[in-house]
Design a protein around this motif. Structure first.
Motif, PDB file in Angstrom:
ATOM      1  N   PRO A 221       0.834  -1.168   0.032  1.00 45.11           N
ATOM      2  CA  PRO A 221      -0.084  -0.069   0.018  1.00 45.11           C
ATOM      3  C   PRO A 221       0.978   1.168  -0.107  1.00 45.11           C
ATOM      4  O   PRO A 221       1.815   1.191   0.747  1.00 45.11           O
ATOM      5  N   LEU A 222       0.420   2.281  -0.946  1.00 51.12           N
ATOM      6  CA  LEU A 222       1.197   3.581  -0.622  1.00 51.12           C
ATOM      7  C   LEU A 222       0.516   4.366   0.602  1.00 51.12           C
ATOM      8  O   LEU A 222      -0.706   3.940   1.139  1.00 51.12           O
ATOM      9  N   SER A 223       1.332   5.276   0.829  1.00 49.66           N
ATOM     10  CA  SER A 223       0.781   6.492   1.940  1.00 49.66           C
ATOM     11  C   SER A 223      -0.246   7.170   1.594  1.00 49.66           C
ATOM     12  O   SER A 223      -0.856   7.149   0.561  1.00 49.66           O
ATOM     13  N   ALA A 224      -1.048   7.564   2.696  1.00 51.81           N
ATOM     14  CA  ALA A 224      -2.457   8.305   2.496  1.00 51.81           C
ATOM     15  C   ALA A 224      -2.184   9.441   1.618  1.00 51.81           C
ATOM     16  O   ALA A 224      -2.944  10.158   1.142  1.00 51.81           O
ATOM     17  N   SER A 225      -1.025  10.077   1.615  1.00 52.28           N
ATOM     18  CA  SER A 225      -0.836  11.404   0.927  1.00 52.28           C
ATOM     19  C   SER A 225      -0.359  11.145  -0.632  1.00 52.28           C
ATOM     20  O   SER A 225      -0.009  12.090  -1.181  1.00 52.28           O
ATOM     21  N   ARG A 231      -0.076   6.347  -7.743  1.00 52.13           N
ATOM     22  CA  ARG A 231      -0.291   4.955  -7.926  1.00 52.13           C
ATOM     23  C   ARG A 231      -0.633   4.347  -9.057  1.00 52.13           C
ATOM     24  O   ARG A 231      -0.334   3.144  -9.318  1.00 52.13           O
ATOM     25  N   ALA A 232      -1.101   5.320 -10.327  1.00 50.93           N
ATOM     26  CA  ALA A 232      -1.305   4.765 -11.505  1.00 50.93           C
ATOM     27  C   ALA A 232       0.104   4.534 -12.021  1.00 50.93           C
ATOM     28  O   ALA A 232       0.367   3.431 -12.759  1.00 50.93           O
ATOM     29  N   ALA A 233       1.097   5.518 -11.956  1.00 46.74           N
ATOM     30  CA  ALA A 233       2.407   5.254 -12.630  1.00 46.74           C
ATOM     31  C   ALA A 233       3.246   4.009 -11.931  1.00 46.74           C
ATOM     32  O   ALA A 233       3.914   3.409 -12.668  1.00 46.74           O
ATOM     33  N   ARG A 234       2.959   3.791 -10.433  1.00 41.86           N
ATOM     34  CA  ARG A 234       3.708   2.386 -10.246  1.00 41.86           C
ATOM     35  C   ARG A 234       3.096   1.294 -10.745  1.00 41.86           C
ATOM     36  O   ARG A 234       3.853   0.210 -11.269  1.00 41.86           O
ATOM     37  N   LEU A 235       1.965   1.117 -10.984  1.00 40.82           N
ATOM     38  CA  LEU A 235       1.244  -0.065 -11.433  1.00 40.82           C
ATOM     39  C   LEU A 235       1.724  -0.180 -13.039  1.00 40.82           C
ATOM     40  O   LEU A 235       1.911  -1.005 -13.588  1.00 40.82           O
ATOM     41  N   ALA A 236       1.588   1.153 -13.735  1.00 33.19           N
ATOM     42  CA  ALA A 236       2.177   1.132 -15.167  1.00 33.19           C
ATOM     43  C   ALA A 236       3.504   0.570 -15.324  1.00 33.19           C
ATOM     44  O   ALA A 236       3.783  -0.306 -16.250  1.00 33.19           O
ATOM     45  N   ASP A 237       4.435   0.837 -14.384  1.00 32.87           N
ATOM     46  CA  ASP A 237       5.758   0.379 -14.555  1.00 32.87           C
ATOM     47  C   ASP A 237       5.732  -0.992 -14.050  1.00 32.87           C
ATOM     48  O   ASP A 237       6.605  -1.756 -15.002  1.00 32.87           O
ATOM     49  N   LYS A 238       5.104  -1.692 -13.155  1.00 35.28           N
ATOM     50  CA  LYS A 238       5.112  -3.079 -12.822  1.00 35.28           C
ATOM     51  C   LYS A 238       4.366  -4.088 -13.660  1.00 35.28           C
ATOM     52  O   LYS A 238       4.842  -4.898 -14.274  1.00 35.28           O
ATOM     53  N   ALA A 239       3.583  -3.435 -14.252  1.00 32.93           N
ATOM     54  CA  ALA A 239       2.395  -4.302 -15.249  1.00 32.93           C
ATOM     55  C   ALA A 239       2.983  -4.390 -16.504  1.00 32.93           C
ATOM     56  O   ALA A 239       2.518  -5.440 -17.341  1.00 32.93           O
TER      57      ALA A 239
END
Length: 310
Positions: A221-225, A231-239
């Motif tokens: 999970p990412l921080s609340a801030s 969040r979108a960029a992190r998944l784009a990189d992983k996927a």
């Protein structure tokens, strides 16, 4: 509404019997540790991912067929009759799973302090969780003569992942373009990125909520801030590695109702982040199903879709 795509759609999925009611939240709080009775309007609705998808296709004027998975019980027969009544013009092809129960889902809406919350109580197992490829292959073979677009209820993968990965490969070999709605209970804890890659490799579209695909890919999970774009960029990189060579696209939804925002990923294209007006989408129990149908049929403007910078 005119057919926008020229495609004929087939939906394969479960039918559930939904019981929906609304009560005051304070009443529920007052009775958390004691018995009580209250009276309100209780509605019965045709539900299940398969039923929802077929209804949304019907609502946007798209032709289609529904391969309706139900249990070997009286509720299953009631569901099939309700589907034929509620979805005029949709071809309903029954699949009655021997020895299985049809699903009944309780939807309790609570209201108070100016907002509305929803509690869902569903079956641990129902017919759609145990249906096998052999139950549907003859119907799919017959429908393939008129349709090549298959919308698949992800609950079929819930308990029999390996068998349905093989089935997805058969679908692709037979010329089906499979659009899978991967629901939160799919795949289970034993499945990780390798199995997800096998699923994506056989699908044209994989639609899911962000939390589900993050869990499968072991993303913490990412921080609340954190911003939605983070969040979108992190998944784009992983996927990116999962999409390699598949020709598929991933639609990962998050935000309000796990539906307000959608990250679109496909190999060879820049990631896109979209936002939807959930009030126009009539946000409810099947908003994600509704949005997938609108995206597949080119009716996104009906739900106020707009692209955001990423």
């Amino acid at each position: 509404m005119a057919n926008r795509t020229g495609r004929v759609w087939t939906v394969l999925g479960g039918l559930h019997f939904d019981l929906a009611a609304t009560i005051e939240r304070q009443w529920l709080v007052d009775h958390t540790d004691r018995d009580g009775q209250t009276w309100t309007d209780v509605r019965t609705e045709l539900g299940g991912v398969g039923g929802n998808m077929a209804r949304h296709l019907h609502d946007v004027g798209q032709p289609g067929a529904l391969i309706a998975v139900v249990g070997d019980d009286d509720i299953g027969q009631l569901l099939l009759g309700r589907a034929r009544m509620d979805l005029p013009g949709v071809e309903v092809h029954p699949v009655v799973v021997p020895g299985a129960h049809s699903g009944v889902v309780a939807l309790l809406h609570t209201v108070g302090r100016g907002d509305r919350k929803r509690l869902v109580v569903g079956p641990d197992r129902s017919a759609v969780d145990v249906v096998e490829y052999q139950h549907v292959d003859a119907i799919l073979h017959a429908l393939r003569r008129q349709s090549a677009e298959l919308i698949l209820d992800g609950y079929v993968l819930r308990c029999r992942v390996a068998g349905w990965v093989d089935a997805l490969q058969r679908f692709r070999a037979d010329g089906w373009r499979t659009h899978l709605e991967l629901v939160p209970h799919d795949l289970g804890h034993e499945v990780r990125a390798a199995a997800l890659a096998a699923v994506v490799a056989s699908c044209a579209t994989l639609s899911t909520n962000m939390s589900t695909i993050e869990r499968v890919l072991d993303l913490p999970p990412l921080s609340a801030s954190a911003l939605p774009s983070d969040r979108a960029a992190r998944l784009a990189d992983k996927a990116g590695r999962i999409l390699s060579g598949s020709g598929a696209r991933i639609l990962a939804r998050f935000g309000r109702g796990d539906a307000q925002l959608c990250l679109r990923l496909s190999e060879g294209s820049e990631p896109e982040l979209w936002s939807y007006d959930l009030d126009r989408a009539r946000c409810g129990k099947s908003t994600q199903d509704r949005l997938l149908v609108h995206e597949l049929t080119g009716a996104v403007e009906l739900v106020g879709g707009r692209r955001l910078p990423l």
